[in-house]
Design a protein around this motif. Structure first.
Motif, PDB file in Angstrom:
ATOM      1  N   ALA A  38       0.702  -1.230  -0.065  1.00 30.92           N
ATOM      2  CA  ALA A  38      -0.029   0.115  -0.336  1.00 30.92           C
ATOM      3  C   ALA A  38       0.932   1.008  -0.293  1.00 30.92           C
ATOM      4  CB  ALA A  38      -1.084  -0.317   1.336  1.00 30.92           C
ATOM      5  N   GLY A 122      -0.386   4.757   3.005  1.00 28.88           N
ATOM      6  CA  GLY A 122      -1.317   3.648   2.674  1.00 28.88           C
ATOM      7  C   GLY A 122      -2.381   3.629   3.374  1.00 28.88           C
ATOM      8  N   ASP A 123      -3.335   2.450   2.945  1.00 31.28           N
ATOM      9  CA  ASP A 123      -4.527   2.354   3.757  1.00 31.28           C
ATOM     10  C   ASP A 123      -4.215   1.998   5.157  1.00 31.28           C
ATOM     11  OD1 ASP A 123      -3.013   0.212   3.157  1.00 31.28           O
ATOM     12  OD2 ASP A 123      -5.580  -1.126   2.844  1.00 31.28           O
ATOM     13  N   HIS A 124      -3.285   1.327   5.345  1.00 31.56           N
ATOM     14  CA  HIS A 124      -3.108   0.428   7.149  1.00 31.56           C
ATOM     15  C   HIS A 124      -1.432  -0.023   6.497  1.00 31.56           C
ATOM     16  CE1 HIS A 124      -4.539  -3.404   5.180  1.00 31.56           C
ATOM     17  NE2 HIS A 124      -3.593  -4.066   6.054  1.00 31.56           N
ATOM     18  N   GLY A 131      -4.867   1.324  10.564  1.00 27.18           N
ATOM     19  CA  GLY A 131      -5.427   2.452   9.498  1.00 27.18           C
ATOM     20  C   GLY A 131      -6.598   3.935   9.876  1.00 27.18           C
ATOM     21  N   GLY A 148      -9.045   4.983   2.127  1.00 29.10           N
ATOM     22  CA  GLY A 148      -9.495   3.870   1.780  1.00 29.10           C
ATOM     23  C   GLY A 148      -9.394   3.791   0.423  1.00 29.10           C
ATOM     24  N   VAL A 150      -8.867   3.477  -4.089  1.00 27.77           N
ATOM     25  CA  VAL A 150      -8.540   2.684  -5.366  1.00 27.77           C
ATOM     26  C   VAL A 150      -8.153   3.238  -5.804  1.00 27.77           C
ATOM     27  CG1 VAL A 150      -9.595   0.722  -4.222  1.00 27.77           C
ATOM     28  CG2 VAL A 150     -10.724   1.929  -5.847  1.00 27.77           C
ATOM     29  N   ARG A 163     -12.872   5.393  -4.829  1.00 27.24           N
ATOM     30  CA  ARG A 163     -13.514   4.786  -3.162  1.00 27.24           C
ATOM     31  C   ARG A 163     -13.858   3.702  -3.812  1.00 27.24           C
ATOM     32  NH1 ARG A 163     -14.314   8.505   2.463  1.00 27.24           N
ATOM     33  NH2 ARG A 163     -15.481   8.755   1.382  1.00 27.24           N
ATOM     34  N   ARG A 164     -13.351   2.765  -2.426  1.00 25.10           N
ATOM     35  CA  ARG A 164     -14.097   1.114  -3.244  1.00 25.10           C
ATOM     36  C   ARG A 164     -15.346   1.329  -2.107  1.00 25.10           C
ATOM     37  NH1 ARG A 164     -13.369  -2.765   0.415  1.00 25.10           N
ATOM     38  NH2 ARG A 164     -11.403  -2.330   1.236  1.00 25.10           N
ATOM     39  N   SER A 182      -5.321   8.099   1.663  1.00 27.81           N
ATOM     40  CA  SER A 182      -4.722   6.895   2.315  1.00 27.81           C
ATOM     41  C   SER A 182      -4.937   5.914   1.151  1.00 27.81           C
ATOM     42  CB  SER A 182      -4.593   6.260   3.936  1.00 27.81           C
ATOM     43  OG  SER A 182      -6.511   5.542   3.491  1.00 27.81           O
ATOM     44  N   GLU A 184      -5.322   2.250  -0.841  1.00 26.45           N
ATOM     45  CA  GLU A 184      -5.497   0.454  -1.178  1.00 26.45           C
ATOM     46  C   GLU A 184      -3.796   0.110  -1.827  1.00 26.45           C
ATOM     47  OE1 GLU A 184      -8.833  -1.227  -1.254  1.00 26.45           O
ATOM     48  OE2 GLU A 184      -9.912  -0.165   0.815  1.00 26.45           O
TER      49      GLU A 184
END
Length: 283
Positions: A38, A122-124, A131, A148, A150, A163-164, A182, A184
């Motif tokens: 990520a 990164g997302d986490h 996160g 989150g 993409v 975003r997802r 952030s 993914e």
């Protein structure tokens, strides 16, 4: 935005840490540590956005001295500058605070680089990532946030994102700047560094600034089971197995109908949820 500053935060962590089965201690090897997928995706997004906006892309990490190679790799891939925020090692048994980490990063970024136009993460993280750090960082920098993502792109002075959502849905966003985003690890890979850039990064000076991350202690106000204990039911008196089963399951007893609350007030919704949890014995 004129001469935008795009800051990419990279988390230095060992994705292949080992646990001693006897002592439970975590053993990590700095030689195998680095950014997560990520974070690599965030760096590629940062490089592309900086190129499209005519700005600078700076890679920043809050990590010990062993993370120097991580920053050299970022330079080789095209980052204009790097910065390492050095902190004293903390007790690994103390939970990592996303708020304290965000506070240390925001202080170092403002002092050394100025106000960023866009911060990418990164997302986490791959170790103890929740996160939460990007959200805390947006609060520290007092800017918008989008988590989150993409897909992320910059064109005609606008930052657009995808975003997802749950159940395969997607949400298109127009993100105002400054912002913290952030991403993914989806649909994008970090570019391959050229040989001249890699050789130049081997001898480049890595700026270091001191930072402080204070672990926030956890206070236990009460000790109770994670969920309410099972109710002790008396043995049914009926001899017929069918009647005994009906008595145990309560199939023919009066039940409280489900309550549906529809409100646009977040405070009212939170109060309803807390009242329900208290009534069920969770709080």
């Amino acid at each position: 935005m004129a001469d935008p500053l795009v800051v990419v935060l990279l988390r230095w962590t060992d994705a292949r840490a080992r646990i001693d089965p006897l002592s439970g201690e975590v053993e990590s090897d700095p030689r195998g540590a680095g950014p997560s997928e990520a974070d690599r995706c965030a760096l590629e997004h940062g490089l592309r956005i900086a190129e499209a906006a005519g700005g600078r892309c700076v890679a920043v990490t809050l990590a010990p001295e062993e993370a120097t190679e991580l920053l050299r790799d970022a330079l080789a891939c095209g980052a204009d500058a790097v910065l390492r925020v050095a902190v004293a090692p903390w007790d690994p048994r103390v939970p990592d605070s996303g708020a304290a980490t965000a506070r240390a990063l925001a202080t170092a970024i403002r002092a050394e680089l100025g106000e960023p136009s866009l911060v990418l993460t990164g997302d986490h993280s791959a170790d103890r990532g929740t996160g939460s750090t990007p959200a805390f960082l947006a609060a520290e920098l007092d800017c918008a946030q989008a988590l989150g993502l993409v897909r992320l792109s910059y064109a005609d002075g606008e930052l657009r994102a995808l975003r997802r959502l749950d159940r395969g849905r997607r949400e298109r966003l127009a993100i105002p700047l400054p912002a913290v985003c952030s991403v993914e690890p989806a649909g994008l890979r970090l570019r391959r560094a050229s040989l001249p850039s890699t050789l130049a990064a081997r001898t480049a000076a890595i700026p270091v600034v001191a930072g402080t991350v204070e672990a926030e202690p956890v206070t236990a106000h009460a000790a109770r089971p994670l969920r309410p204990r099972a109710k002790e039911l008396p043995a049914p008196r009926e001899a017929d197995p069918r009647l005994r089963l009906l008595r145990l399951t309560g199939a023919h007893e009066e039940r409280e109908p489900p309550r549906v609350v529809v409100t646009d007030d977040p405070a009212e919704a939170a109060d309803e949820l807390l009242d329900y949890l208290r009534g069920k014995g969770y709080l």
